[in-house]
Design an enzyme around this catalytic site. Sequence first.
Site, PDB file in Angstrom:
ATOM      1  N   ILE A 120       8.097  11.953   5.455  1.00 32.52           N
ATOM      2  CA  ILE A 120       7.565  12.658   4.285  1.00 32.52           C
ATOM      3  C   ILE A 120       6.137  13.090   4.606  1.00 32.52           C
ATOM      4  O   ILE A 120       5.321  12.284   5.071  1.00 32.52           O
ATOM      5  CB  ILE A 120       7.596  11.766   3.028  1.00 32.52           C
ATOM      6  CG1 ILE A 120       9.024  11.274   2.764  1.00 32.52           C
ATOM      7  CG2 ILE A 120       7.060  12.517   1.818  1.00 32.52           C
ATOM      8  CD1 ILE A 120      10.048  12.362   2.537  1.00 32.52           C
ATOM      9  N   MET A 130       2.654  11.267   5.788  1.00 32.54           N
ATOM     10  CA  MET A 130       2.092  10.294   4.847  1.00 32.54           C
ATOM     11  C   MET A 130       1.961   8.939   5.527  1.00 32.54           C
ATOM     12  O   MET A 130       2.853   8.492   6.240  1.00 32.54           O
ATOM     13  CB  MET A 130       2.970  10.183   3.607  1.00 32.54           C
ATOM     14  CG  MET A 130       2.903  11.383   2.719  1.00 32.54           C
ATOM     15  SD  MET A 130       3.742  11.101   1.141  1.00 32.54           S
ATOM     16  CE  MET A 130       3.421  12.663   0.336  1.00 32.54           C
ATOM     17  N   SER A 131       0.815   8.286   5.296  1.00 32.77           N
ATOM     18  CA  SER A 131       0.534   6.982   5.884  1.00 32.77           C
ATOM     19  C   SER A 131      -0.498   6.276   5.027  1.00 32.77           C
ATOM     20  O   SER A 131      -1.385   6.919   4.448  1.00 32.77           O
ATOM     21  CB  SER A 131      -0.009   7.145   7.309  1.00 32.77           C
ATOM     22  OG  SER A 131      -0.507   5.912   7.801  1.00 32.77           O
ATOM     23  N   HIS A 189       7.147   5.769   1.392  1.00 36.73           N
ATOM     24  CA  HIS A 189       7.895   4.544   1.092  1.00 36.73           C
ATOM     25  C   HIS A 189       8.877   4.775  -0.058  1.00 36.73           C
ATOM     26  O   HIS A 189      10.026   4.315  -0.018  1.00 36.73           O
ATOM     27  CB  HIS A 189       6.946   3.413   0.683  1.00 36.73           C
ATOM     28  CG  HIS A 189       5.969   3.004   1.733  1.00 36.73           C
ATOM     29  ND1 HIS A 189       4.639   3.331   1.671  1.00 36.73           N
ATOM     30  CD2 HIS A 189       6.119   2.293   2.881  1.00 36.73           C
ATOM     31  CE1 HIS A 189       4.018   2.822   2.733  1.00 36.73           C
ATOM     32  NE2 HIS A 189       4.894   2.202   3.478  1.00 36.73           N
ATOM     33  N   ALA A 210       0.854  -1.191   0.000  1.00 37.82           N
ATOM     34  CA  ALA A 210       0.000   0.000   0.000  1.00 37.82           C
ATOM     35  C   ALA A 210       0.891   1.243   0.000  1.00 37.82           C
ATOM     36  O   ALA A 210       0.776   2.124   0.837  1.00 37.82           O
ATOM     37  CB  ALA A 210      -0.955  -0.004   1.186  1.00 37.82           C
TER      38      ALA A 210
END
Length: 279
Positions: free
Chosen positions: A177, A185-186, A38, A33
């Site tokens: 980030i 961000m997640s 990432h 995801a």
Amino acid sequence: MTQIIRTVAELRPLVRGWKAAGEVVGVVPTMGALHDGHLSLARAARRECGRVITTIFVNPKQFNNPDDLKKYPRTEEADVALLSSVGVDVVFIPQPDEVYPDGFITTVSVGGVSEPLEGRMRPGHFDGVATVVSKLFGMTMADRGYFGQKDWQQLQVVLRLVRDLNIPITIVGCETIREADGLAMSSRNVRLTAQGRSVANVLYSAISAAAEDIRAGQSDRMAIREAAEKMRSAGFERVEYIELRDAETLMPSDDPRKPRRMLAAVWLDGVRLIDNIPV
């Protein structure tokens, strides 16, 4: 060209060949995801290593709630396309029985740094992290491992694991980030409603203001109380914790001469969000 590999038997000969040629191998462990947080890790690995492996494995041992494991998004095709775009050499996507074969009974447990905060709220979570990270380091034989600072406690657990067990890998902690409004961000952010997303950035702004107030001389307790109140007023359902801790040990710290970290976990729209910043 990015390769997809699903077994250790296929991965290891490839890595041995790279190492025989003098290549430095980097690994970016993920649960898929993927988002730009990432990808920033993969880009960092690409800059610093001759070869880059990104792992995608939704680790069942990290989930306290079976429903959370079932709901975790699986987006393999999109993830591989993203990783190809940043030049990852191999995407390692093992099945659960490749990581935890029949009869698997070993658990890796890191004491101390794993126990407060997330460790208290999610019993067994960091045992799952330590176990799977140990496995992935062994499977990939990587020289460098890349982890985001957004999961600060997890990063400290991995650093302690590698140090204590003399695992021959260098751990690189990369900056969090953030979205344009500051929200870290997640993969969980997509579960927020439009209204929730519009106020989610208050998490970052509130702890940032608290950190600034503490640096200016306000008491830790008062600054944290004000941050919690800002989030409640914005519509957050629950402030699970906001804590000021020693950056390395995660023990309570009131000594501003040592590096400290403010860590928070909150609930919004039924989604648990975490963040942290240096103080």
